[in-house]
Design a protein around this motif. Structure first.
Motif, short mmCIF file in Angstrom:
data_model
loop_
_atom_site.label_atom_id
_atom_site.label_comp_id
_atom_site.label_asym_id
_atom_site.label_seq_id
_atom_site.Cartn_x
_atom_site.Cartn_y
_atom_site.Cartn_z
N ARG A 56 0.83 -1.21 0.00
CA ARG A 56 0.00 0.00 0.00
C ARG A 56 0.87 1.26 0.00
O ARG A 56 2.02 1.23 0.43
N SER A 57 0.26 2.38 -0.39
CA SER A 57 0.96 3.67 -0.29
C SER A 57 0.01 4.84 -0.49
O SER A 57 -0.86 4.77 -1.36
N THR A 58 0.17 5.87 0.30
CA THR A 58 -0.51 7.14 0.04
C THR A 58 0.52 8.15 -0.48
O THR A 58 0.47 8.58 -1.64
N ARG A 59 1.48 8.52 0.36
CA ARG A 59 2.42 9.58 0.03
C ARG A 59 3.32 9.24 -1.16
O ARG A 59 3.52 10.06 -2.06
N THR A 60 3.86 8.03 -1.15
CA THR A 60 4.83 7.70 -2.20
C THR A 60 4.13 7.62 -3.55
O THR A 60 4.64 8.08 -4.57
N ARG A 61 2.95 7.06 -3.54
CA ARG A 61 2.21 6.97 -4.80
C ARG A 61 1.86 8.36 -5.33
O ARG A 61 2.12 8.69 -6.48
N ALA A 107 9.68 1.60 -7.61
CA ALA A 107 9.36 0.25 -7.16
C ALA A 107 9.21 0.17 -5.64
O ALA A 107 10.13 0.51 -4.89
N ARG A 108 8.05 -0.27 -5.19
CA ARG A 108 7.82 -0.54 -3.76
C ARG A 108 7.61 -2.04 -3.64
O ARG A 108 6.58 -2.57 -4.05
N VAL A 109 8.62 -2.72 -3.13
CA VAL A 109 8.59 -4.18 -3.06
C VAL A 109 8.91 -4.63 -1.63
O VAL A 109 9.21 -3.81 -0.77
N PHE A 134 15.49 -0.05 2.95
CA PHE A 134 15.74 1.37 2.65
C PHE A 134 14.49 2.12 2.21
O PHE A 134 13.54 1.52 1.69
N HIS A 135 14.53 3.44 2.39
CA HIS A 135 13.46 4.31 1.90
C HIS A 135 14.08 5.67 1.52
O HIS A 135 13.89 6.67 2.21
N PRO A 136 14.84 5.70 0.40
CA PRO A 136 15.63 6.90 0.09
C PRO A 136 14.80 8.15 -0.19
O PRO A 136 15.22 9.26 0.17
N1 CP Z 1 5.89 7.65 4.17
C1 CP Z 1 5.44 6.84 3.21
O1 CP Z 1 6.20 6.24 2.45
O2 CP Z 1 4.07 6.77 3.14
P1 CP Z 1 3.21 5.87 2.19
O3 CP Z 1 3.35 4.44 2.68
O4 CP Z 1 1.81 6.38 2.34
O5 CP Z 1 3.71 5.98 0.79
#
Ligand code: CP
Ligand code: NVA
Length: 327
Positions: A56-61, A107-109, A134-136
Protein backbone atom coordinates in the motif's frame (compact mmCIF):
# COMPACT_ATOMS: atom_id res chain seq x y z
CA UNK A 1 23.57 0.60 -17.57
CA UNK A 2 21.25 3.18 -15.99
CA UNK A 3 22.00 4.56 -12.54
CA UNK A 4 19.38 3.64 -9.93
CA UNK A 5 18.34 5.24 -6.63
CA UNK A 6 18.60 2.38 -4.14
CA UNK A 7 19.65 3.93 -0.82
CA UNK A 8 21.52 6.78 0.83
CA UNK A 9 24.62 4.58 1.00
CA UNK A 10 25.66 4.87 -2.63
CA UNK A 11 25.24 8.65 -2.82
CA UNK A 12 28.31 10.83 -2.47
CA UNK A 13 27.79 13.63 0.07
CA UNK A 14 27.73 16.26 -2.71
CA UNK A 15 25.19 14.26 -4.67
CA UNK A 16 22.84 14.01 -1.69
CA UNK A 17 23.23 17.72 -0.97
CA UNK A 18 22.40 18.49 -4.57
CA UNK A 19 19.30 16.28 -4.58
CA UNK A 20 18.04 18.20 -1.55
CA UNK A 21 18.98 21.61 -3.00
CA UNK A 22 17.11 20.73 -6.19
CA UNK A 23 14.07 19.59 -4.19
CA UNK A 24 14.12 22.98 -2.47
CA UNK A 25 14.52 24.76 -5.83
CA UNK A 26 11.50 22.97 -7.32
CA UNK A 27 9.48 23.64 -4.17
CA UNK A 28 10.19 27.38 -4.50
CA UNK A 29 9.21 27.37 -8.18
CA UNK A 30 5.98 25.49 -7.55
CA UNK A 31 5.04 27.63 -4.53
CA UNK A 32 5.52 30.79 -6.59
CA UNK A 33 3.58 29.39 -9.59
CA UNK A 34 6.60 29.49 -11.89
CA UNK A 35 7.38 26.99 -14.62
CA UNK A 36 10.88 25.46 -14.62
CA UNK A 37 13.33 26.86 -17.22
CA UNK A 38 14.38 25.14 -20.48
CA UNK A 39 11.01 23.43 -21.03
CA UNK A 40 11.87 21.05 -18.20
CA UNK A 41 8.15 20.62 -17.62
CA UNK A 42 8.07 18.78 -20.98
CA UNK A 43 11.12 16.59 -20.34
CA UNK A 44 9.04 13.40 -20.10
CA UNK A 45 6.45 14.41 -22.71
CA UNK A 46 5.11 11.39 -24.57
CA UNK A 47 6.75 9.01 -22.06
CA UNK A 48 5.30 6.77 -19.40
CA UNK A 49 6.66 5.78 -15.98
CA UNK A 50 5.74 2.65 -14.06
CA UNK A 51 4.92 2.60 -10.36
CA UNK A 52 5.38 -1.06 -9.50
CA UNK A 53 3.93 -1.31 -5.98
CA UNK A 54 3.41 -4.59 -4.15
CA UNK A 55 2.46 -2.76 -0.91
CA UNK A 56 0.00 0.00 0.00
CA UNK A 57 0.96 3.67 -0.29
CA UNK A 58 -0.51 7.14 0.04
CA UNK A 59 2.42 9.58 0.03
CA UNK A 60 4.83 7.70 -2.20
CA UNK A 61 2.21 6.97 -4.80
CA UNK A 62 0.80 10.50 -4.93
CA UNK A 63 4.21 12.19 -4.90
CA UNK A 64 5.69 9.91 -7.58
CA UNK A 65 2.67 10.26 -9.86
CA UNK A 66 2.69 14.02 -9.30
CA UNK A 67 6.40 14.22 -10.06
CA UNK A 68 6.03 12.32 -13.36
CA UNK A 69 3.16 14.63 -14.37
CA UNK A 70 5.26 17.68 -13.38
CA UNK A 71 7.71 16.74 -16.14
CA UNK A 72 4.92 16.11 -18.67
CA UNK A 73 4.97 12.30 -18.41
CA UNK A 74 2.23 9.76 -17.73
CA UNK A 75 2.47 7.49 -14.66
CA UNK A 76 1.01 3.97 -14.50
CA UNK A 77 0.24 2.73 -11.00
CA UNK A 78 0.61 -1.05 -11.13
CA UNK A 79 -0.15 -3.18 -8.11
CA UNK A 80 -0.31 -6.94 -8.03
CA UNK A 81 -3.95 -6.95 -9.03
CA UNK A 82 -3.26 -4.93 -12.18
CA UNK A 83 -0.49 -6.99 -13.72
CA UNK A 84 0.64 -10.60 -13.99
CA UNK A 85 3.48 -10.20 -11.43
CA UNK A 86 3.40 -12.63 -8.53
CA UNK A 87 0.54 -14.70 -9.89
CA UNK A 88 1.49 -15.57 -13.43
CA UNK A 89 4.86 -13.93 -14.17
CA UNK A 90 8.27 -13.55 -12.51
CA UNK A 91 9.84 -10.29 -11.35
CA UNK A 92 12.61 -10.74 -13.91
CA UNK A 93 10.26 -11.05 -16.89
CA UNK A 94 8.09 -8.22 -15.55
CA UNK A 95 10.99 -5.78 -15.25
CA UNK A 96 12.36 -6.60 -18.70
CA UNK A 97 8.98 -5.84 -20.25
CA UNK A 98 8.22 -2.77 -18.12
CA UNK A 99 11.60 -1.16 -18.71
CA UNK A 100 11.35 -1.67 -22.49
CA UNK A 101 8.34 0.65 -22.60
CA UNK A 102 8.81 3.22 -19.81
CA UNK A 103 11.21 6.01 -18.81
CA UNK A 104 11.70 4.80 -15.22
CA UNK A 105 10.32 2.43 -12.58
CA UNK A 106 9.32 3.53 -9.08
CA UNK A 107 9.36 0.25 -7.16
CA UNK A 108 7.82 -0.54 -3.76
CA UNK A 109 8.59 -4.18 -3.06
CA UNK A 110 9.12 -6.41 -0.04
CA UNK A 111 12.76 -7.25 0.07
CA UNK A 112 15.98 -5.48 -0.76
CA UNK A 113 16.82 -8.49 -2.96
CA UNK A 114 13.84 -7.66 -5.14
CA UNK A 115 15.13 -4.10 -5.59
CA UNK A 116 18.54 -5.50 -6.52
CA UNK A 117 16.97 -7.85 -9.05
CA UNK A 118 14.99 -5.00 -10.58
CA UNK A 119 18.14 -2.89 -10.84
CA UNK A 120 20.07 -5.73 -12.43
CA UNK A 121 17.58 -6.32 -15.23
CA UNK A 122 16.01 -2.91 -15.79
CA UNK A 123 17.12 -0.91 -18.83
CA UNK A 124 15.75 2.30 -17.22
CA UNK A 125 16.41 3.89 -13.79
CA UNK A 126 14.76 2.18 -10.82
CA UNK A 127 13.78 4.48 -7.94
CA UNK A 128 13.48 2.50 -4.71
CA UNK A 129 10.14 3.58 -3.26
CA UNK A 130 10.49 1.48 -0.07
CA UNK A 131 11.81 -1.99 0.53
CA UNK A 132 12.42 -3.72 3.88
CA UNK A 133 15.89 -2.13 4.19
CA UNK A 134 15.74 1.37 2.65
CA UNK A 135 13.46 4.31 1.90
CA UNK A 136 15.63 6.90 0.09
CA UNK A 137 12.83 9.21 -1.13
CA UNK A 138 11.73 9.63 2.49
CA UNK A 139 15.24 10.66 3.53
CA UNK A 140 15.46 13.31 0.80
CA UNK A 141 12.14 14.81 1.99
CA UNK A 142 13.22 14.56 5.64
CA UNK A 143 16.52 16.34 5.08
CA UNK A 144 14.72 19.06 3.13
CA UNK A 145 12.36 19.48 6.09
CA UNK A 146 15.24 19.63 8.58
CA UNK A 147 17.04 22.18 6.40
CA UNK A 148 13.91 24.33 6.25
CA UNK A 149 13.38 24.14 10.00
CA UNK A 150 16.97 24.77 11.05
CA UNK A 151 18.25 26.99 8.22
CA UNK A 152 19.98 29.24 10.80
CA UNK A 153 22.23 26.36 11.91
CA UNK A 154 23.18 25.24 8.38
CA UNK A 155 26.56 26.30 7.02
CA UNK A 156 25.90 27.00 3.30
CA UNK A 157 29.61 27.09 2.46
CA UNK A 158 30.52 23.75 4.03
CA UNK A 159 26.99 22.45 3.29
CA UNK A 160 26.72 20.88 6.72
CA UNK A 161 25.09 21.35 10.14
CA UNK A 162 28.58 20.76 11.58
CA UNK A 163 27.32 18.86 14.63
CA UNK A 164 24.94 21.61 15.79
CA UNK A 165 21.87 19.35 15.60
CA UNK A 166 20.95 16.04 17.16
CA UNK A 167 18.30 13.68 15.78
CA UNK A 168 16.82 11.02 18.05
CA UNK A 169 14.98 8.06 16.59
CA UNK A 170 12.76 5.96 18.87
CA UNK A 171 11.33 3.02 16.98
CA UNK A 172 12.06 0.00 14.85
CA UNK A 173 15.35 -0.69 13.08
CA UNK A 174 14.44 -0.97 9.42
CA UNK A 175 13.96 0.95 6.17
CA UNK A 176 13.27 4.54 7.26
CA UNK A 177 15.95 4.90 9.95
CA UNK A 178 18.55 2.94 7.97
CA UNK A 179 18.52 5.59 5.25
CA UNK A 180 17.73 8.55 7.52
CA UNK A 181 20.68 7.90 9.83
CA UNK A 182 23.12 7.72 6.90
CA UNK A 183 21.67 10.90 5.33
CA UNK A 184 21.85 12.83 8.63
CA UNK A 185 25.43 11.77 9.34
CA UNK A 186 26.44 12.93 5.84
CA UNK A 187 24.82 16.29 6.64
CA UNK A 188 26.74 16.71 9.92
CA UNK A 189 23.83 15.84 12.23
CA UNK A 190 24.41 13.72 15.38
CA UNK A 191 22.19 10.64 15.46
CA UNK A 192 20.94 8.65 18.48
CA UNK A 193 18.89 5.57 17.69
CA UNK A 194 16.81 4.21 20.59
CA UNK A 195 15.70 0.60 20.11
CA UNK A 196 14.05 -2.00 22.35
CA UNK A 197 16.68 -4.37 23.81
CA UNK A 198 15.56 -7.28 21.62
CA UNK A 199 15.82 -5.42 18.30
CA UNK A 200 19.20 -5.03 16.57
CA UNK A 201 20.31 -2.35 14.12
CA UNK A 202 21.61 -3.70 10.77
CA UNK A 203 25.32 -4.23 11.49
CA UNK A 204 26.64 -3.35 8.02
CA UNK A 205 24.72 -0.09 8.00
CA UNK A 206 25.88 0.65 11.56
CA UNK A 207 29.54 0.16 10.62
CA UNK A 208 29.14 2.33 7.52
CA UNK A 209 27.37 4.96 9.65
CA UNK A 210 30.23 4.94 12.15
CA UNK A 211 32.72 5.61 9.33
CA UNK A 212 30.60 8.48 7.99
CA UNK A 213 30.17 9.92 11.49
CA UNK A 214 33.95 10.04 11.95
CA UNK A 215 34.47 11.73 8.57
CA UNK A 216 31.89 14.38 9.53
CA UNK A 217 32.84 14.79 13.19
CA UNK A 218 29.46 13.79 14.59
CA UNK A 219 28.17 11.09 16.96
CA UNK A 220 26.26 7.97 15.92
CA UNK A 221 24.99 5.86 18.81
CA UNK A 222 22.53 3.04 19.39
CA UNK A 223 20.84 3.03 22.82
CA UNK A 224 17.95 1.46 24.69
CA UNK A 225 17.01 4.33 27.00
CA UNK A 226 14.73 7.00 25.42
CA UNK A 227 15.46 9.55 28.17
CA UNK A 228 19.19 9.41 27.51
CA UNK A 229 18.59 9.31 23.74
CA UNK A 230 16.53 12.51 23.82
CA UNK A 231 18.96 14.56 25.93
CA UNK A 232 19.63 17.87 24.09
CA UNK A 233 17.95 16.54 21.00
CA UNK A 234 16.44 18.86 18.39
CA UNK A 235 14.62 16.33 16.21
CA UNK A 236 12.49 13.49 17.62
CA UNK A 237 11.46 10.92 15.03
CA UNK A 238 9.54 7.68 14.98
CA UNK A 239 7.72 5.38 12.54
CA UNK A 240 5.13 2.64 12.82
CA UNK A 241 6.12 -0.16 15.21
CA UNK A 242 4.47 -2.68 12.84
CA UNK A 243 5.69 -2.30 9.28
CA UNK A 244 3.76 -3.42 6.21
CA UNK A 245 4.04 -7.18 5.90
CA UNK A 246 4.43 -7.69 9.68
CA UNK A 247 0.70 -7.60 10.45
CA UNK A 248 0.68 -11.26 11.59
CA UNK A 249 3.16 -10.53 14.39
CA UNK A 250 1.49 -7.26 15.43
CA UNK A 251 0.91 -8.12 19.12
CA UNK A 252 4.37 -9.55 19.60
CA UNK A 253 5.89 -6.51 17.91
CA UNK A 254 3.88 -4.00 19.97
CA UNK A 255 4.96 -5.75 23.17
CA UNK A 256 8.61 -5.06 22.32
CA UNK A 257 7.84 -1.34 22.08
CA UNK A 258 5.98 -0.96 25.39
CA UNK A 259 6.96 2.35 27.05
CA UNK A 260 8.58 3.73 23.91
CA UNK A 261 5.82 6.14 22.90
CA UNK A 262 6.96 9.71 22.19
CA UNK A 263 4.73 11.86 24.43
CA UNK A 264 4.90 15.02 26.53
CA UNK A 265 6.13 13.12 29.59
CA UNK A 266 9.16 11.94 27.66
CA UNK A 267 9.75 15.42 26.24
CA UNK A 268 9.58 16.93 29.76
CA UNK A 269 11.62 14.31 31.54
CA UNK A 270 14.38 13.98 28.97
CA UNK A 271 15.57 17.60 28.62
CA UNK A 272 15.21 17.88 24.85
CA UNK A 273 16.51 21.10 23.32
CA UNK A 274 13.95 23.94 23.70
CA UNK A 275 14.04 24.27 19.91
CA UNK A 276 12.74 20.74 19.10
CA UNK A 277 10.62 19.35 16.30
CA UNK A 278 8.74 16.08 15.85
CA UNK A 279 8.89 14.12 12.57
CA UNK A 280 7.18 10.96 11.29
CA UNK A 281 7.10 9.55 7.75
CA UNK A 282 3.41 8.58 8.22
CA UNK A 283 1.10 6.69 8.35
CA UNK A 284 1.03 7.19 12.12
CA UNK A 285 -0.54 5.19 14.99
CA UNK A 286 -1.13 6.37 18.54
CA UNK A 287 1.11 3.74 20.12
CA UNK A 288 4.25 5.39 18.72
CA UNK A 289 3.33 9.06 19.39
CA UNK A 290 0.63 10.72 21.49
CA UNK A 291 -1.90 13.09 19.90
CA UNK A 292 -0.52 15.85 22.09
CA UNK A 293 2.91 15.66 20.43
CA UNK A 294 1.70 14.64 16.96
CA UNK A 295 -0.64 17.64 16.64
CA UNK A 296 1.55 20.09 18.59
CA UNK A 297 3.21 23.20 17.18
CA UNK A 298 6.51 21.32 17.35
CA UNK A 299 5.27 18.73 14.89
CA UNK A 300 6.27 19.19 11.23
CA UNK A 301 4.77 15.95 9.94
CA UNK A 302 2.53 17.49 7.28
CA UNK A 303 5.29 19.75 5.93
CA UNK A 304 7.44 16.60 5.82
CA UNK A 305 4.72 14.73 3.90
CA UNK A 306 4.34 17.57 1.37
CA UNK A 307 8.11 17.57 0.86
CA UNK A 308 7.79 14.04 -0.52
CA UNK A 309 6.54 15.63 -3.77
CA UNK A 310 9.65 17.79 -4.18
CA UNK A 311 11.87 14.83 -3.28
CA UNK A 312 10.29 12.75 -6.06
CA UNK A 313 10.66 15.63 -8.56
CA UNK A 314 14.32 16.01 -7.64
CA UNK A 315 14.89 12.24 -7.95
CA UNK A 316 13.35 12.16 -11.44
CA UNK A 317 15.42 15.12 -12.55
CA UNK A 318 18.62 13.57 -11.20
CA UNK A 319 18.18 9.93 -12.11
CA UNK A 320 15.91 10.01 -15.18
CA UNK A 321 16.35 13.35 -16.97
CA UNK A 322 20.03 13.86 -16.06
CA UNK A 323 20.74 10.10 -16.24
CA UNK A 324 22.26 9.84 -12.77
CA UNK A 325 24.60 12.82 -13.10
CA UNK A 326 23.71 14.50 -9.82
CA UNK A 327 26.40 17.19 -9.57
N1 CP B 1 5.89 7.65 4.17
C1 CP B 1 5.44 6.84 3.21
O1 CP B 1 6.20 6.24 2.45
O2 CP B 1 4.07 6.77 3.14
P1 CP B 1 3.21 5.87 2.19
O3 CP B 1 3.35 4.44 2.68
O4 CP B 1 1.81 6.38 2.34
O5 CP B 1 3.71 5.98 0.79
N1 NVA C 1 8.52 1.15 8.20
C1 NVA C 1 7.31 1.40 7.47
C2 NVA C 1 7.46 2.60 6.60
C3 NVA C 1 6.22 2.99 5.83
C4 NVA C 1 6.41 4.20 5.00
C5 NVA C 1 6.96 0.16 6.66
O1 NVA C 1 7.88 -0.49 6.13
O2 NVA C 1 5.78 -0.16 6.57
Amino acid sequence: KPRHLVSMLELEKNELINLIDRAQYFKNLIKSNQLPPNNLDQALKGKTSALLFTKRSTRTRISSEGAVVYFGGHPFFLNQNDIQLGVNESLLDTVKVLSSMTSCIFARVNSHNDIQELCKYSSVPVINSLCDTFHPLQSIADLLTIKEQFSDLYDPVEKSFKGKLKLTWIGDANNVINDLSIACLKFGINVSVVLPKNIQFNNDIYLKGKEISKENNVKFEILNDPVIGCLNSNILVTDTFVSMGEEDSKLEKLKKFENLQINSNLVKSSKVNSNWIFMHCLPRHKEEVSDEVFYSDNSVVFQEAENRLYAAISAIEGFVINKGKLV
